[in-house]
Design an enzyme around this catalytic site. Structure first.
Site, PDB file in Angstrom:
ATOM      1  N   GLY A 445       0.795  -1.236   0.000  1.00 35.77           N
ATOM      2  CA  GLY A 445       0.000   0.000   0.000  1.00 35.77           C
ATOM      3  C   GLY A 445       0.814   1.266   0.000  1.00 35.77           C
ATOM      4  CD1 TRP A 574      -3.122  -0.270  17.342  1.00 36.26           C
ATOM      5  CD2 TRP A 574      -2.746   0.269  15.209  1.00 36.26           C
ATOM      6  NE1 TRP A 574      -2.299  -1.235  16.808  1.00 36.26           N
ATOM      7  CE2 TRP A 574      -2.046  -0.934  15.499  1.00 36.26           C
ATOM      8  CE3 TRP A 574      -2.644   0.785  13.904  1.00 36.26           C
ATOM      9  CZ2 TRP A 574      -1.276  -1.618  14.560  1.00 36.26           C
ATOM     10  CZ3 TRP A 574      -1.870   0.111  12.968  1.00 36.26           C
ATOM     11  CH2 TRP A 574      -1.199  -1.080  13.296  1.00 36.26           C
ATOM     12  CG  HIS A 707      10.306  -4.927   9.514  1.00 34.89           C
ATOM     13  ND1 HIS A 707       9.648  -6.034   9.033  1.00 34.89           N
ATOM     14  CD2 HIS A 707       9.357  -4.130  10.043  1.00 34.89           C
ATOM     15  CE1 HIS A 707       8.361  -5.914   9.282  1.00 34.89           C
ATOM     16  NE2 HIS A 707       8.152  -4.765   9.892  1.00 34.89           N
TER      17      HIS A 707
HETATM   18  N1  GLN Z   1      -1.486  -0.398   3.796  1.00 33.84           N
HETATM   19  C1  GLN Z   1      -0.623  -0.079   4.869  1.00 33.84           C
HETATM   20  C2  GLN Z   1       0.739   0.341   4.347  1.00 33.84           C
HETATM   21  O1  GLN Z   1       1.157  -0.171   3.374  1.00 33.84           O
HETATM   22  C3  GLN Z   1      -0.458  -1.246   5.819  1.00 33.84           C
HETATM   23  C4  GLN Z   1       0.374  -0.880   7.022  1.00 33.84           C
HETATM   24  C5  GLN Z   1       0.479  -1.976   8.050  1.00 33.84           C
HETATM   25  O2  GLN Z   1       0.259  -3.118   7.790  1.00 33.84           O
HETATM   26  N2  GLN Z   1       0.827  -1.642   9.260  1.00 33.84           N
HETATM   27  O3  GLN Z   1       1.406   1.158   4.912  1.00 33.84           O
END
Ligand code: GLN
Ligand code: ZN
Length: 773
Positions: A445, A574, A707
């Protein structure tokens, strides 16, 4: 029963550390960047502690916590206190304890930090202790001692608060190089003498009481652990030089650990009486109470922002009076998990403001309850009247009772939450519509949130640029992100989410019933603070939220662009949630609002819609018996969001973790057509787990570990995809990264995604050349 208590104290387990203007964050980050000296940092920290204690004492908190303050994390502080510094950090800690401390927290150029993970089911993250059979503990009580001396010198009545030995070990993991099945709890015998030394030092310094936090005991624990708890507190209890010991369990009920602690030779017990932990009340009565002991009653919710129901708490406290030698009043857990002061929120609707209690207001509630308990409810009659009025205002407000939202939620039928066609039929329709190659490529995304993007948003907020200029900036970014994806050869494109500050806040700001705070900062980890929005009322969607940019993106390319939404469970996880209705009810309202967004996207011709649920697993209740009910409403809310679409519309979901054994069945229950998951680090193990569980739909186990700044090579990606193919057939496997790319730089993202496409092409060629089985 024992004599009625003569006195009750007001107390808390901990307080937000950041300071009214997040001074601590600024001082620490200033120290990291060299603008602030170590002495200046220490002085700021000392001043903040002094201010907190003064504020608590002035408000009437009779026994203040100390040692809960931290420059980064209280679990890391415990690691220092017991001398469990990982081998790779020892030189740095020996050279300079402060720099070594931050090196353990954040890593350095050459040395990896400790792993970070969620503190139970809160949104606070702690640094995971790394232990092994060779770990040698040594007592280093310098920090708790220094803070105790500080508080005593200021004339307070402090109670040092430490992470308890059993919880410390249960939170640890095997150090690098140690067998994965090593159980840190086997080190208990070695750790207890160190706690004994710390307790002796605190006693010698003048501590009358010490608090040992054992929240790990509110989770299901086998008999062996309960035996270890009994042994640990028998040993600590039998020490001759120690303060009185208060053991606190919070975040849920103690369950089978309650009788163990009730019988232990300790002087006090701290119990949570909020939410599901209210079951502690009956459980305590069943074990005959804790006669002669001090009971600290956590009747004020320490992790949500709503005012207490004072009358209900008083009635709990009155019952408890018969079950303990002394009953003190507290929040259920440290106030670390709530913002500082709701009085700072001057822009919040005056109707809503009286419903809110942040840390400072909770202190006042605790003090009021203590007065009511010791001197009778007559002395707090005014407070009770105000509290009753605020609760009534909340219960009867049009914000919390929107008839249209309620009628719609009540009319939901089970069929609304299931798609009209079984997956195989949907899959055929989607294949015919999308015409994707085998092992299609996509991303999760977001694309890099560059400094320019963040600056543009800040400029808009500050009025330095107008909305049109900002919108043009976003449009340009979307064009660039799309152009790159087309050129790289990705199959299902994304618009890159440049308009989103945060995946929850972006939607919260556009939904009615949600409120935002200006200063409601809560520590997430270290110097990172978040401002969770508040689910305050019934939720509805006044206008489409993502339609404009998704439609714009789709208009720029002939390839499918994924619509991108945050799912209902993550929206709740959240945010601060309502405590005046079941969570499932709130989730259903959010789901219905999102369902309309999904319908609008579909109507606009969007063929693929992704509903992210990265938090599905993290809000899993701590006790296993509570999990089926949670998973039932959580999966229903997801399906309610997505099930209204036609068969040829493809629903994706995304979760960013690899250990989902416990929720495997729930993932199936989501009934999404495609799921993308984190898998690169676990070498596609999740693909195998899903396959073994008979998962029948499409899967994109992440092959690019986002990451890390590392660019994975084509061969590495191809070999991960081949591993994926061992578990998932080629017509159900996707190629994608582990998670969104917003934290990465463009250079790495470009190369990594080009390699991803090349790897997928290689795999397609291999599959095409394979003889038919
Ligand atoms: N669609 C979000 C992104 O790509 C998903 C983020 C996530 O999974 N924490 O940033
Ligand atoms: Zn993710």
């Amino acid at each position: 029963m024992t004599d009625a208590p003569t006195t009750s104290l007001a107390t808390v387990y901990g307080y937000p550390r950041q300071g009214p203007d997040r001074e601590l964050k600024r001082a620490i980050e200033g120290y990291w960047s060299g603008r602030v000296t170590a002495d200046e940092l220490r002085a700021t920290a000392e001043r903040l502690r002094r201010d907190i204690w003064r504020q608590l004492a002035d408000a009437g908190i009779g026994e203040v916590p100390c040692g809960d303050f931290s420059l980064y994390d209280h679990v890391l502080d415990t690691t220092v206190m017991v001398g469990a510094i990982p081998e790779r950090h020892r030189a740095a800690v020996a050279a300079d304890p402060l720099d070594g401390y931050f090196a353990m927290a954040r890593g350095t150029q050459d040395v990896a930090p400790l792993e970070m993970t969620k503190w139970f089911d809160t949104n606070y993250h702690y640094l995971v202790p790394e232990l092994g059979p060779d770990t040698a503990f040594t007592a280093d009580p310098a920090k708790p001692l220094a803070e105790l001396y500080e508080a005593l010198a200021l004339g307070h009545n402090p109670r040092p608060v430490l992470v308890g030995p059993v919880t410390y070990l249960l939170l640890a993991k095997p150090a690098p190089g140690v067998a994965a099945d090593f159980e840190p709890l086997t080190l208990l015998d070695r750790l207890l003498p160190v706690y004994a030394d710390v307790l002796a030092a605190l006693r010698a310094a003048g501590a009358e009481w010490v608090q040992l936090d054992e929240p790990a005991l509110v989770q299901d624990r086998p008999q062996a652990v309960l035996d270890a708890v009994a042994a640990a507190y028998r040993e600590l209890g039998s020490l001759s030089h120690r303060p009185k010991i208060l053991v606190a369990g919070y975040f849920d009920r103690l369950g089978e650990a309650l009788p163990v602690l009730a019988q232990a030779p300790i002087e006090g017990l701290g119990l949570d009486f909020t939410g599901p932990a209210a079951a502690n009340l009956d459980a305590l009565a069943q074990v005959g109470g804790v006669p002669g002991k001090r009971l600290v009653a956590g009747v004020v919710d320490g992790r949500n922002i709503w005012i207490n129901n004072l009358e209900k708490s008083l009635s709990t406290l009155a019952t408890l009076l018969g079950l303990a030698g002394q009953v003190d009043v507290a929040a259920s857990c440290s106030l670390l998990h709530v913002p500082l002061d709701s009085a700072a929120e001057t822009e919040i609707d005056p109707e809503i403001a009286p419903w809110l209690a942040f840390a400072r207001q909770k202190i006042a509630e605790i003090v009021t309850l203590t007065r009511g308990l010791t001197r009778g409810t007559r002395v707090i009659a005014d407070d009770l009247a105000d509290n009753r009025a605020a609760l009534e205002s909340r219960a009867n407000s049009t914000l919390t009772r929107d008839p249209a939202v309620r009628a719609r939620a009540a009319a939901v039928t089970p069929q609304d939450a299931w798609r009209g066609q079984a997956y195989p039929e949907r899959a055929r329709a989607q294949r015919a519509r999308l015409e994707l190659p085998l092992v299609p490529t996509t991303t999760i995304g977001s694309f890099p949130q560059t400094v320019e993007l963040r600056t543009a948003r800040a400029d808009l907020l500050a009025g330095r640029v107008d909305q049109d200029a900002y919108d043009e900036r976003i449009a340009a970014e979307i064009r660039e992100v799309l152009a790159f994806q087309e050129k790289a050869g990705l199959d299902v494109l994304v618009h890159g989410e440049p308009e989103r500050n945060d995946m929850v806040q972006y939607f919260a700001e556009q939904l009615d019933g949600y409120i935002a705070t200006r200063h409601g900062w809560v520590q997430s980890y270290g110097t990172r603070y978040v401002r969770p929005p508040i689910l305050a009322g019934d939720i509805s969607r006044p206008e489409p939220m993502t339609l404009r940019w998704t439609r714009y993106a789709q208009s720029q390319t002939s390839r499918p662009v994924k619509g991108m939404l945050t799912g209902p469970v993550t929206m709740l996880a959240w945010s601060f949630v309502r405590d005046d209705q079941p969570l499932g009810e709130t989730a259903r309202q959010v789901a219905l609002a999102l369902r309309d967004e999904v319908a609008d996207l579909e109507e606009a011709g969007v063929a693929v819609i992704q509903v992210d649920e990265p938090a599905l697993r993290e809000t899993l209740p701590l006790r296993a018996t509570d999990r089926p009910a949670y998973l039932a409403w959580a999966t229903e809310a997801f399906r309610l969001t997505t099930a209204g679409v036609r068969p040829e519309t493809q629903i994706h979901t995304h979760m960013c973790y690899a250990e989902f054994g416990e929720i495997l069945a729930a993932i199936e229950e989501l009934d999404a057509d495609v799921i993308s998951l984190e898998a690169a680090r676990s070498h596609m193990q999740v693909a195998h787990e899903l396959a073994e569980a008979g998962y029948p739909r499409e899967v994109g186990p992440g092959v690019y570990d986002i990451h890390s700044p590392r660019v994975p090579g084509i061969e590495e990606l191809a070999s991960l995809l081949r591993k994926g193919l061992e578990a998932i057939p080629a017509d159900r496997l996707w190629a994608n990264p582990d998670c969104g790319l917003k934290t990465r730089g463009w250079a790495e993202v470009r190369s990594s995604l080009e390699n991803l496409v090349a790897a997928a092409r290689e795999i397609r060629a291999e599959v095409a050349n394979q003889p038919l089985a």
